[in-house]
Enzyme design. Structure first.
Site, short mmCIF file in Angstrom:
data_model
loop_
_atom_site.label_atom_id
_atom_site.label_comp_id
_atom_site.label_asym_id
_atom_site.label_seq_id
_atom_site.Cartn_x
_atom_site.Cartn_y
_atom_site.Cartn_z
N ASP A 336 1.27 1.00 2.40
CA ASP A 336 1.10 2.45 2.17
C ASP A 336 -0.14 2.74 1.33
O ASP A 336 -0.59 1.90 0.55
CB ASP A 336 2.33 3.02 1.47
CG ASP A 336 2.61 2.31 0.15
OD1 ASP A 336 2.55 1.07 0.12
OD2 ASP A 336 2.86 2.99 -0.87
N GLU A 337 -0.62 3.92 1.48
CA GLU A 337 -1.63 4.51 0.59
C GLU A 337 -2.79 3.57 0.23
O GLU A 337 -3.18 3.51 -0.93
CB GLU A 337 -0.95 4.98 -0.71
CG GLU A 337 0.13 6.02 -0.49
CD GLU A 337 0.92 6.34 -1.75
OE1 GLU A 337 1.21 7.52 -1.96
OE2 GLU A 337 1.27 5.43 -2.52
C1 TNX Z 1 4.63 7.48 -2.77
S1 TNX Z 1 6.24 6.41 -0.64
C2 TNX Z 1 4.53 6.09 -2.78
C3 TNX Z 1 4.85 5.36 -4.02
C4 TNX Z 1 5.19 6.29 -5.16
C5 TNX Z 1 6.06 7.40 -4.65
C6 TNX Z 1 6.54 8.33 -5.71
C7 TNX Z 1 5.21 5.34 -0.65
C8 TNX Z 1 5.26 4.45 0.46
N1 TNX Z 1 4.34 5.32 -1.67
O1 TNX Z 1 3.79 4.51 -4.37
O2 TNX Z 1 5.85 5.56 -6.14
O3 TNX Z 1 5.32 8.15 -3.71
O4 TNX Z 1 7.46 9.24 -5.21
#
Ligand code: TNX
Length: 524
Positions: A336-337
């Site tokens: 993710d991200e």
């Molecule tokens: C998004 S959900 C993230 C996390 C954070 C979370 C906080 C996701 C795959 N990544 O790194 O902790 O939001 O709500």
């Protein structure tokens, strides 16, 4: 096995004989259909009588599978915790036997799923049928929920716990019913995780996904790369006292979960969310910046170098060591991200890492972003933010885990004034968390593509059991029901009454639930 069958047969015969001699106890009328079971079973038929659980009850289990005996022992221990009764499992009774609980391995065609079970509760016997020990274990949770908190002492001169008679036929909607715990942003000890596992098991959850690494910390010992925990394991959000699991501790958690028929899914988040790994071994870093320990909560600034062979030999070691300690079929690669990884590098990375995961005998799971890569149809995408990624993965033949942040994130605040949690995906009051359907959430995604549901609990704002429980309870109980029970049976107004009746259990377990005003809590 033959010996055991004869024993049970003789037991039942002698039960029948006892009954004719004994005076009938006049139980009050009962109604099994009104029992506040969560998750709600597929079918419940009441017969209005009662089984009296007392000191003259014994448990027998099928001998074909020693796992059934373990399930019997689990039941006996929990009966002891709740009632103080000492009930033997497959042991001689010293002539006290009057009532029998039999946990039976059955190949009945009605048990169409490995976790399905049938519970037949009569006046003197309870038969719990299941194909596998996992099914028997789920049925045992139903039985635990049917045992009242207090005994009825007016019926006999010894205490007796009145269980309503009838029949329950049950099985899960999804094979994957999970929750995730982020032990990276804040560390949670083995004891804290075990306490959470106990409560999850009671509600038939069968997956605990552990988010074992992130920018702020690395939480699992890797023998071939010791600095991951020596350096990366000592930080957490806010800079407090953190920690990591040694391999022995991780195996202990895996076993503890397995005894409760819960599979641990380990996650090493990459190529982003990797600051703690890169602080430990700077050659991994791919963002071109100087690397320092990180204790903030911003996301999306770190990345592995996706074009270096040494990064992949490092990952081969990490995945090999974790896979070797993980009997479950899955390995979660995060994904993710990764905002500072070039798209082409990201795709190259995911495709290479999937091969490593497969080489070590596991099936890859990743957050929905992995659908951008050419993943195999065996890989699983976990939807948190982008339904279009889920649709793309499904088109590829992959299965999807449904975890939309706006519905299923346990770290979202209940409302603007509730303590702990974030609200970037909105507030999730207890009713909103329950009133949605994972089977229809993504338009155009058919049921066959859905592996199940998972409710993640990120830990930026929580650092101990009481805070974890405040966010998880009561919402995780609702997600357990959304994962297990048939969608057409689910109704908030009816559910909230059953939820309120969980208070005795939550209190007995010393679980710090959030007393939402939407529920009329049964606090007597
Ligand atoms: C998004 S959900 C993230 C996390 C954070 C979370 C906080 C996701 C795959 N990544 O790194 O902790 O939001 O709500």
């Amino acid at each position: 096995m033959i010996y055991r069958s004869i024993l049970v047969f003789v037991t039942i015969l002698s039960l029948a004989a006892c009954q004719t001699k004994k005076e009938e106890i006049n139980f009050p009328k009962t109604d099994l259909a009104k029992a506040p079971l969560i998750p709600k079973p597929i079918k419940t038929i009441s017969t209005g009588n009662a089984f009296g659980l007392d000191l003259n009850t014994v448990i027998y289990t099928s001998a074909v599978d020693s796992e059934f005996e373990k399930v019997g022992k689990f039941l006996s221990e929990h009966i002891k915790n709740k009632t103080g009764l000492d009930i033997g499992v497959n042991s001689s009774t010293g002539g006290r036997l009057e009532r029998l609980i039999y946990i039976n391995q059955s190949d009945s065609v009605d048990l169409d799923n490995s976790e399905s079970y049938q519970l037949y509760i009569k006046k003197d016997s309870i038969f719990l049928n299941a194909k596998t020990a996992a099914g028997a274990f789920r049925g045992v949770q139903t039985l635990r929920q049917l045992i009242p908190e207090s005994s009825n002492d007016t019926l006999t001169d010894f205490p007796i716990w009145v269980i309503p008679t009838g029949k329950i036929l049950d099985g899960p909607k999804f094979g994957y019913r999970g929750t995730m715990l982020d032990v990276a942003r804040h560390f949670f000890t083995v004891e804290e995780v075990k306490k959470y596992i106990d409560a999850l098991a009671y509600y038939k959850i069968n997956i605990l996904h552990l988010h074992l690494s992130d920018d702020q910390g690395w939480r699992i010992e890797i023998k071939s790369w010791p600095q991951l925990t020596e350096v990366g394991g000592v930080t957490e959000v806010g800079g407090g006292k953190s920690g990591f699991y040694t391999q022995e501790q991780y195996k202990d958690l895996v076993n503890y979960a397995a005894e409760r028929h819960i599979t641990i899914v380990p996650e090493i988040d990459m190529p982003g969310h990797t600051n703690a790994a890169s602080v430990s071994y700077p050659f991994l870093n791919g963002n071109g910046k100087e690397i320092k320990p990180y204790i903030g909560t911003r996301v999306g600034f770190s990345t592995f170098n996706a074009r270096k062979d040494t990064v992949y030999s490092f990952l081969d070691d990490v995945i090999r060591e974790i896979a070797a300690m993980t009997p479950g079929p899955y390995f979660h690669i995060g994904g993710d991200e990764s905002h500072v990884t070039k798209k082409s590098d990201y795709i190259h990375f995911v495709e290479k890492v999937e091969k490593i995961v497969q080489k070590h005998g596991k099936r890859m799971i990743g957050w929905n972003e992995i659908a951008q890569a050419d993943i195999s149809s065996n890989a699983i995408a976990q939807l948190w933010s982008e339904p279009k990624d889920a649709l793309k993965a499904a088109k590829n033949g992959s299965k999807i885990i449904i975890s939309p942040a706006e519905k299923a994130y346990l770290d979202m605040q209940y409302d603007s004034i509730s303590e702990y949690g974030l609200h970037w995906a909105g507030f999730i009051p207890v009713d909103l968390g329950y009133q949605w359907n994972p089977e229809t959430y993504v338009e155009g995604l058919s049921k066959e593509h859905i592996l199940g549901i998972e409710a993640p609990l990120w830990s930026e704002t929580i650092s101990n059991s009481a805070e974890l429980e405040y966010l998880a309870f009561p919402r995780v109980i609702g997600y357990a029901e959304l994962g297990w029970s048939q969608s057409e049976h689910l109704n908030w107004d009816e559910y909230k009454v059953r939820l309120a009746l969980q208070v005795p259990y939550l209190e007995a377990m010393q679980i710090n639930y959030y007393p939402s005003k939407l529920v009329d809590w049964n606090k007597e």
